[in-house]
Motif scaffolding. Structure first.
Motif, PDB file in Angstrom:
ATOM      1  N   CYS A 190      -0.915   8.708  -0.696  1.00 41.59           N
ATOM      2  CA  CYS A 190       0.354   8.427   0.162  1.00 41.59           C
ATOM      3  C   CYS A 190      -0.262   9.384   1.481  1.00 41.59           C
ATOM      4  O   CYS A 190       0.366   8.810   2.625  1.00 41.59           O
ATOM      5  CB  CYS A 190       1.727   8.950  -0.428  1.00 41.59           C
ATOM      6  SG  CYS A 190       2.316   8.051  -1.276  1.00 41.59           S
ATOM      7  N   MET A 191      -0.762  10.436   1.586  1.00 44.38           N
ATOM      8  CA  MET A 191      -1.076  11.080   2.721  1.00 44.38           C
ATOM      9  C   MET A 191      -2.186  10.296   3.407  1.00 44.38           C
ATOM     10  O   MET A 191      -1.995  10.439   4.762  1.00 44.38           O
ATOM     11  CB  MET A 191      -1.824  12.572   2.181  1.00 44.38           C
ATOM     12  CG  MET A 191      -0.633  13.340   1.859  1.00 44.38           C
ATOM     13  SD  MET A 191      -1.478  15.203   1.386  1.00 44.38           S
ATOM     14  CE  MET A 191      -0.337  16.395   1.584  1.00 44.38           C
ATOM     15  N   ILE A 192      -2.973   9.702   2.789  1.00 45.21           N
ATOM     16  CA  ILE A 192      -3.893   9.076   3.467  1.00 45.21           C
ATOM     17  C   ILE A 192      -3.406   7.795   4.244  1.00 45.21           C
ATOM     18  O   ILE A 192      -3.665   7.440   5.387  1.00 45.21           O
ATOM     19  CB  ILE A 192      -5.208   8.476   2.577  1.00 45.21           C
ATOM     20  CG1 ILE A 192      -5.767   9.985   2.200  1.00 45.21           C
ATOM     21  CG2 ILE A 192      -6.193   7.510   3.013  1.00 45.21           C
ATOM     22  CD1 ILE A 192      -7.010   9.791   1.103  1.00 45.21           C
ATOM     23  N   VAL A 193      -2.550   7.042   3.619  1.00 42.72           N
ATOM     24  CA  VAL A 193      -1.913   6.032   3.948  1.00 42.72           C
ATOM     25  C   VAL A 193      -0.826   6.292   4.944  1.00 42.72           C
ATOM     26  O   VAL A 193      -1.087   5.430   6.023  1.00 42.72           O
ATOM     27  CB  VAL A 193      -1.222   5.171   2.863  1.00 42.72           C
ATOM     28  CG1 VAL A 193      -0.238   3.869   3.283  1.00 42.72           C
ATOM     29  CG2 VAL A 193      -2.182   4.733   1.873  1.00 42.72           C
ATOM     30  N   ASP A 194      -0.254   7.216   5.024  1.00 43.15           N
ATOM     31  CA  ASP A 194       0.848   7.572   6.157  1.00 43.15           C
ATOM     32  C   ASP A 194      -0.219   8.129   7.282  1.00 43.15           C
ATOM     33  O   ASP A 194       0.193   7.677   8.552  1.00 43.15           O
ATOM     34  CB  ASP A 194       1.473   9.066   5.563  1.00 43.15           C
ATOM     35  CG  ASP A 194       2.505   9.508   6.875  1.00 43.15           C
ATOM     36  OD1 ASP A 194       3.020   8.765   7.262  1.00 43.15           O
ATOM     37  OD2 ASP A 194       2.372  10.631   7.007  1.00 43.15           O
ATOM     38  N   TYR A 195      -1.265   8.825   7.185  1.00 41.81           N
ATOM     39  CA  TYR A 195      -2.043   9.251   8.217  1.00 41.81           C
ATOM     40  C   TYR A 195      -2.647   7.940   9.152  1.00 41.81           C
ATOM     41  O   TYR A 195      -2.531   7.799  10.220  1.00 41.81           O
ATOM     42  CB  TYR A 195      -3.347  10.034   7.819  1.00 41.81           C
ATOM     43  CG  TYR A 195      -3.914  10.788   8.943  1.00 41.81           C
ATOM     44  CD1 TYR A 195      -3.146  12.110   9.360  1.00 41.81           C
ATOM     45  CD2 TYR A 195      -4.977  10.624   9.523  1.00 41.81           C
ATOM     46  CE1 TYR A 195      -3.630  12.940  10.237  1.00 41.81           C
ATOM     47  CE2 TYR A 195      -5.666  11.325  10.472  1.00 41.81           C
ATOM     48  CZ  TYR A 195      -5.087  12.436  10.960  1.00 41.81           C
ATOM     49  OH  TYR A 195      -5.600  13.180  12.000  1.00 41.81           O
ATOM     50  N   ALA A 196      -3.195   7.092   8.097  1.00 42.21           N
ATOM     51  CA  ALA A 196      -3.750   5.681   8.660  1.00 42.21           C
ATOM     52  C   ALA A 196      -2.780   4.951   9.399  1.00 42.21           C
ATOM     53  O   ALA A 196      -2.968   4.452  10.405  1.00 42.21           O
ATOM     54  CB  ALA A 196      -4.550   4.989   7.720  1.00 42.21           C
TER      55      ALA A 196
END
Length: 148
Positions: free
Chosen positions: A49-55
């Motif tokens: 979720c952190m990676i998807v949110d950042y992207a």
């Protein structure tokens, strides 16, 4: 080259430098995983979720022509701080002798929820169609935030 030497090279690397770097990465990864209470499904979900949110946040900023390296930097720092809080929750569980990770689980689910909301907001900025109840929920949250 035989199959045996190919497998050995794949496992430990073809040079001393490659082997040393691989070993160092493994040690750092294992240490971080231990600090965060193990590499289980909730932690994997949080990281994803952190990676998807950042992207999606970056893509939304590109779409609105508001890309700001300072905002991106501090967004990354916030995500690192979240992981530090997860580590702190692990230590709290250990301190009180919890066999089941109560504080860690609460912290993980809280931050997974926050990341999920942020992803939904970012998807809205990107124009991704969403169910009506998501839009209503986001509008209500925005109204409550503005009222404070």
């Amino acid at each position: 080259m035989s199959i045996k030497s190919t497998l050995v090279t794949a496992a430990i690397g073809s040079s001393e430098k490659e082997t040393a770097v691989g070993g160092a990465v493994a040690i750092v990864g294992a240490t971080i995983s231990t600090f965060l209470g193990g590499w289980d499904a909730p932690l994997k979900l949080l990281i994803f979720c952190m990676i998807v949110d950042y992207a999606t946040g970056f893509l939304g900023a590109v779409k609105r022509n508001k890309v700001n390296s300072d905002v991106m930097f501090w967004g990354g720092i916030r995500k690192i701080v979240v992981l530090v809080v997860i580590g702190l929750a692990v230590l709290c569980d250990q301190m009180v002798g919890n066999e089941t990770p109560v504080f860690r689980t609460l912290a993980l689910y809280f931050y997974i929820g926050r990341e999920g909301l942020s992803i939904v907001e970012n998807l809205g900025v990107l124009g991704v169609p969403m169910p009506a109840f998501f839009k209503q929920m986001m509008e209500q949250l925005q109204e409550k935030g503005a009222a404070k």
